[in-house]
Design a protein around this motif. Structure first.
Motif, PDB file in Angstrom:
ATOM      1  N   MET A   1      13.558  -5.306 -24.878  1.00 30.74           N
ATOM      2  CA  MET A   1      13.737  -3.864 -24.805  1.00 30.74           C
ATOM      3  C   MET A   1      12.703  -3.279 -23.852  1.00 30.74           C
ATOM      4  SD  MET A   1      14.021  -1.363 -28.016  1.00 30.74           S
ATOM      5  CE  MET A   1      13.473   0.287 -27.909  1.00 30.74           C
ATOM      6  N   SER A   2      13.118  -2.345 -23.024  1.00 31.13           N
ATOM      7  CA  SER A   2      12.205  -1.751 -22.062  1.00 31.13           C
ATOM      8  C   SER A   2      11.287  -0.728 -22.735  1.00 31.13           C
ATOM      9  CB  SER A   2      12.993  -1.099 -20.938  1.00 31.13           C
ATOM     10  OG  SER A   2      13.796  -0.069 -21.448  1.00 31.13           O
ATOM     11  N   GLU A   3      10.181  -0.468 -22.069  1.00 30.29           N
ATOM     12  CA  GLU A   3       9.210   0.491 -22.585  1.00 30.29           C
ATOM     13  C   GLU A   3       9.641   1.909 -22.227  1.00 30.29           C
ATOM     14  OE1 GLU A   3       4.560   1.519 -21.828  1.00 30.29           O
ATOM     15  OE2 GLU A   3       5.166  -0.579 -21.754  1.00 30.29           O
ATOM     16  N   ALA A   4       9.527   2.829 -23.160  1.00 33.91           N
ATOM     17  CA  ALA A   4       9.912   4.221 -22.927  1.00 33.91           C
ATOM     18  C   ALA A   4       8.934   4.876 -21.951  1.00 33.91           C
ATOM     19  CB  ALA A   4       9.927   4.990 -24.232  1.00 33.91           C
ATOM     20  N   VAL A   5       9.461   5.678 -21.050  1.00 32.24           N
ATOM     21  CA  VAL A   5       8.650   6.453 -20.113  1.00 32.24           C
ATOM     22  C   VAL A   5       9.222   7.863 -20.033  1.00 32.24           C
ATOM     23  CG1 VAL A   5       7.938   4.484 -18.692  1.00 32.24           C
ATOM     24  CG2 VAL A   5      10.001   5.726 -18.103  1.00 32.24           C
ATOM     25  N   THR A   6       8.385   8.784 -19.632  1.00 30.69           N
ATOM     26  CA  THR A   6       8.858  10.153 -19.474  1.00 30.69           C
ATOM     27  C   THR A   6       9.603  10.285 -18.152  1.00 30.69           C
ATOM     28  OG1 THR A   6       6.893  10.960 -18.328  1.00 30.69           O
ATOM     29  CG2 THR A   6       6.852  11.019 -20.752  1.00 30.69           C
ATOM     30  N   ALA A   7      10.357  11.341 -18.025  1.00 35.97           N
ATOM     31  CA  ALA A   7      11.110  11.584 -16.794  1.00 35.97           C
ATOM     32  C   ALA A   7      10.188  11.834 -15.610  1.00 35.97           C
ATOM     33  CB  ALA A   7      12.041  12.780 -16.989  1.00 35.97           C
ATOM     34  N   LEU A   8       8.999  12.373 -15.864  1.00 35.70           N
ATOM     35  CA  LEU A   8       8.083  12.727 -14.778  1.00 35.70           C
ATOM     36  C   LEU A   8       6.921  11.743 -14.624  1.00 35.70           C
ATOM     37  CD1 LEU A   8       8.067  16.574 -15.322  1.00 35.70           C
ATOM     38  CD2 LEU A   8       9.175  15.293 -13.480  1.00 35.70           C
ATOM     39  N   ASN A   9       6.861  10.755 -15.488  1.00 34.44           N
ATOM     40  CA  ASN A   9       5.877   9.682 -15.381  1.00 34.44           C
ATOM     41  C   ASN A   9       4.453  10.183 -15.144  1.00 34.44           C
ATOM     42  OD1 ASN A   9       5.248   6.987 -15.547  1.00 34.44           O
ATOM     43  ND2 ASN A   9       5.590   6.595 -13.378  1.00 34.44           N
ATOM     44  N   GLY A  10       4.043  11.185 -15.936  1.00 34.75           N
ATOM     45  CA  GLY A  10       2.667  11.674 -15.872  1.00 34.75           C
ATOM     46  C   GLY A  10       2.378  12.667 -14.759  1.00 34.75           C
ATOM     47  N   ALA A  11       3.390  13.263 -14.152  1.00 29.93           N
ATOM     48  CA  ALA A  11       3.187  14.204 -13.043  1.00 29.93           C
ATOM     49  C   ALA A  11       2.254  15.342 -13.459  1.00 29.93           C
ATOM     50  CB  ALA A  11       4.526  14.765 -12.576  1.00 29.93           C
ATOM     51  N   ARG A  12       1.478  15.811 -12.490  1.00 28.12           N
ATOM     52  CA  ARG A  12       0.492  16.862 -12.753  1.00 28.12           C
ATOM     53  C   ARG A  12       0.267  17.640 -11.460  1.00 28.12           C
ATOM     54  NH1 ARG A  12      -5.153  17.634 -13.028  1.00 28.12           N
ATOM     55  NH2 ARG A  12      -5.870  18.276 -15.084  1.00 28.12           N
ATOM     56  N   TYR A  13       0.153  18.963 -11.577  1.00 30.53           N
ATOM     57  CA  TYR A  13      -0.153  19.798 -10.425  1.00 30.53           C
ATOM     58  C   TYR A  13      -1.068  20.920 -10.880  1.00 30.53           C
ATOM     59  CZ  TYR A  13       0.190  23.114  -6.634  1.00 30.53           C
ATOM     60  OH  TYR A  13      -0.131  23.972  -5.624  1.00 30.53           O
ATOM     61  N   GLU A  14      -2.119  21.172 -10.084  1.00 31.37           N
ATOM     62  CA  GLU A  14      -3.024  22.263 -10.415  1.00 31.37           C
ATOM     63  C   GLU A  14      -3.027  23.278  -9.291  1.00 31.37           C
ATOM     64  OE1 GLU A  14      -7.365  23.005 -12.435  1.00 31.37           O
ATOM     65  OE2 GLU A  14      -6.730  20.974 -11.974  1.00 31.37           O
ATOM     66  N   GLY A  15      -2.640  24.495  -9.609  1.00 33.26           N
ATOM     67  CA  GLY A  15      -2.625  25.607  -8.669  1.00 33.26           C
ATOM     68  C   GLY A  15      -3.029  26.858  -9.433  1.00 33.26           C
ATOM     69  N   LEU A  16      -2.168  27.883  -9.409  1.00 27.84           N
ATOM     70  CA  LEU A  16      -2.438  29.083 -10.215  1.00 27.84           C
ATOM     71  C   LEU A  16      -2.497  28.739 -11.697  1.00 27.84           C
ATOM     72  CD1 LEU A  16      -0.023  31.659  -8.535  1.00 27.84           C
ATOM     73  CD2 LEU A  16      -2.463  31.340  -8.120  1.00 27.84           C
ATOM     74  N   ALA A  17      -1.806  27.671 -12.055  1.00 28.74           N
ATOM     75  CA  ALA A  17      -1.804  27.156 -13.429  1.00 28.74           C
ATOM     76  C   ALA A  17      -1.759  25.631 -13.345  1.00 28.74           C
ATOM     77  CB  ALA A  17      -0.598  27.680 -14.205  1.00 28.74           C
ATOM     78  N   LEU A  18      -2.092  24.992 -14.430  1.00 28.34           N
ATOM     79  CA  LEU A  18      -1.976  23.542 -14.517  1.00 28.34           C
ATOM     80  C   LEU A  18      -0.604  23.223 -15.096  1.00 28.34           C
ATOM     81  CD1 LEU A  18      -3.133  20.663 -14.403  1.00 28.34           C
ATOM     82  CD2 LEU A  18      -4.106  21.077 -16.670  1.00 28.34           C
ATOM     83  N   ILE A  19       0.193  22.481 -14.332  1.00 24.03           N
ATOM     84  CA  ILE A  19       1.522  22.051 -14.774  1.00 24.03           C
ATOM     85  C   ILE A  19       1.404  20.558 -15.017  1.00 24.03           C
ATOM     86  CG2 ILE A  19       3.983  21.982 -14.215  1.00 24.03           C
ATOM     87  CD1 ILE A  19       2.513  24.836 -13.600  1.00 24.03           C
ATOM     88  N   GLU A  20       1.761  20.099 -16.221  1.00 24.89           N
ATOM     89  CA  GLU A  20       1.632  18.667 -16.480  1.00 24.89           C
ATOM     90  C   GLU A  20       2.692  18.140 -17.433  1.00 24.89           C
ATOM     91  OE1 GLU A  20      -2.239  17.823 -18.194  1.00 24.89           O
ATOM     92  OE2 GLU A  20      -2.211  19.725 -19.254  1.00 24.89           O
ATOM     93  N   ASP A  21       3.083  16.911 -17.148  1.00 23.29           N
ATOM     94  CA  ASP A  21       3.962  16.154 -18.030  1.00 23.29           C
ATOM     95  C   ASP A  21       3.217  15.997 -19.349  1.00 23.29           C
ATOM     96  OD1 ASP A  21       5.505  14.222 -19.309  1.00 23.29           O
ATOM     97  OD2 ASP A  21       5.384  12.763 -17.687  1.00 23.29           O
ATOM     98  N   ALA A  22       3.833  16.379 -20.438  1.00 16.86           N
ATOM     99  CA  ALA A  22       3.178  16.319 -21.743  1.00 16.86           C
ATOM    100  C   ALA A  22       3.281  14.941 -22.389  1.00 16.86           C
ATOM    101  CB  ALA A  22       3.761  17.381 -22.677  1.00 16.86           C
ATOM    102  N   GLY A  23       3.917  13.997 -21.731  1.00 15.76           N
ATOM    103  CA  GLY A  23       4.019  12.646 -22.278  1.00 15.76           C
ATOM    104  C   GLY A  23       5.197  12.498 -23.221  1.00 15.76           C
TER     105      GLY A  23
END
Length: 189
Positions: free
Chosen positions: A1-23
């Motif tokens: 069985m494969s390991e579960a991963v999120t759709a964004l695989n840990g994506a993160r961006y910091e600008g006016l706000a911090l946008i991040e994959d919550a896992g």
């Protein structure tokens, strides 16, 4: 069985706000009579929280209960606890008319935090996000540009956003674009 991963695989961006994959996050759609004592007791037993009021979210340690519609909740729990949480619901609701479904892998879960979080979301969603109008514990199902999304605000001022996994990249890029430096409108900050 494969390991579960999120759709964004840990994506993160910091600008006016911090946008991040919550896992990885456990998500269970529960449909039934939300006013029944059986459903109330089952939710309490499964995640330790009650039934939220309309357009509200109740948050606990590592879990949440979100009001989705008059007969639907979204239960948030640890990804590894979904099977057990559903089993707890099924046992508590034996003989009742209900539906409990694991939707964890069909959703994307993001966090938007920082001083510009309200402004970033307000650029994309037709929701009044002024601090007096959208307070911690509030929950909205709405549109974010061209996609359906839902979000709530916690006591620390972080927004938690859920959308379909199939549009995760689009959602992340929308949020990232809205958070680009120099794009401040200054409405909420």
């Amino acid at each position: 069985m494969s390991e579960a991963v999120t759709a964004l695989n840990g994506a993160r961006y910091e600008g006016l706000a911090l946008i991040e994959d919550a896992g990885l996050c456990g998500m269970i759609t529960l449909r039934g009579d939300l006013a029944s004592k059986e459903v109330m007791a089952a939710v309490k037993k499964a995640v330790g929280l009650g039934i939220p009021a309309q357009r509200q979210a109740l948050m606990g340690q590592g879990c949440a209960v979100l009001w989705m519609s008059p007969d639907e909740l979204l239960l948030i729990c640890a990804y590894t606890e979904v099977t057990q949480t559903i089993a707890t619901l099924e046992e508590a609701l034996k003989g009742q008319h209900f539906l409990a479904v694991n939707v964890s892998d069909a959703r994307c879960f993001l966090r938007i935090s920082g001083a510009g979080a309200r402004e970033v979301l307000a650029k994309l969603c037709p929701v009044d996000l002024a601090p007096h109008a959208f307070t911690p514990g509030m929950f909205r199902r709405t549109r974010m540009a061209q996609i359906p999304a839902a979000f709530w605000l916690d006591d620390a001022g972080t927004f938690h956003l859920i959308c379909f996994r199939s549009v995760a990249d689009y959602a992340f890029n929308l949020l990232k674009t809205a958070a680009l430096p120099g794009g401040e409108v200054g409405v909420y900050g």
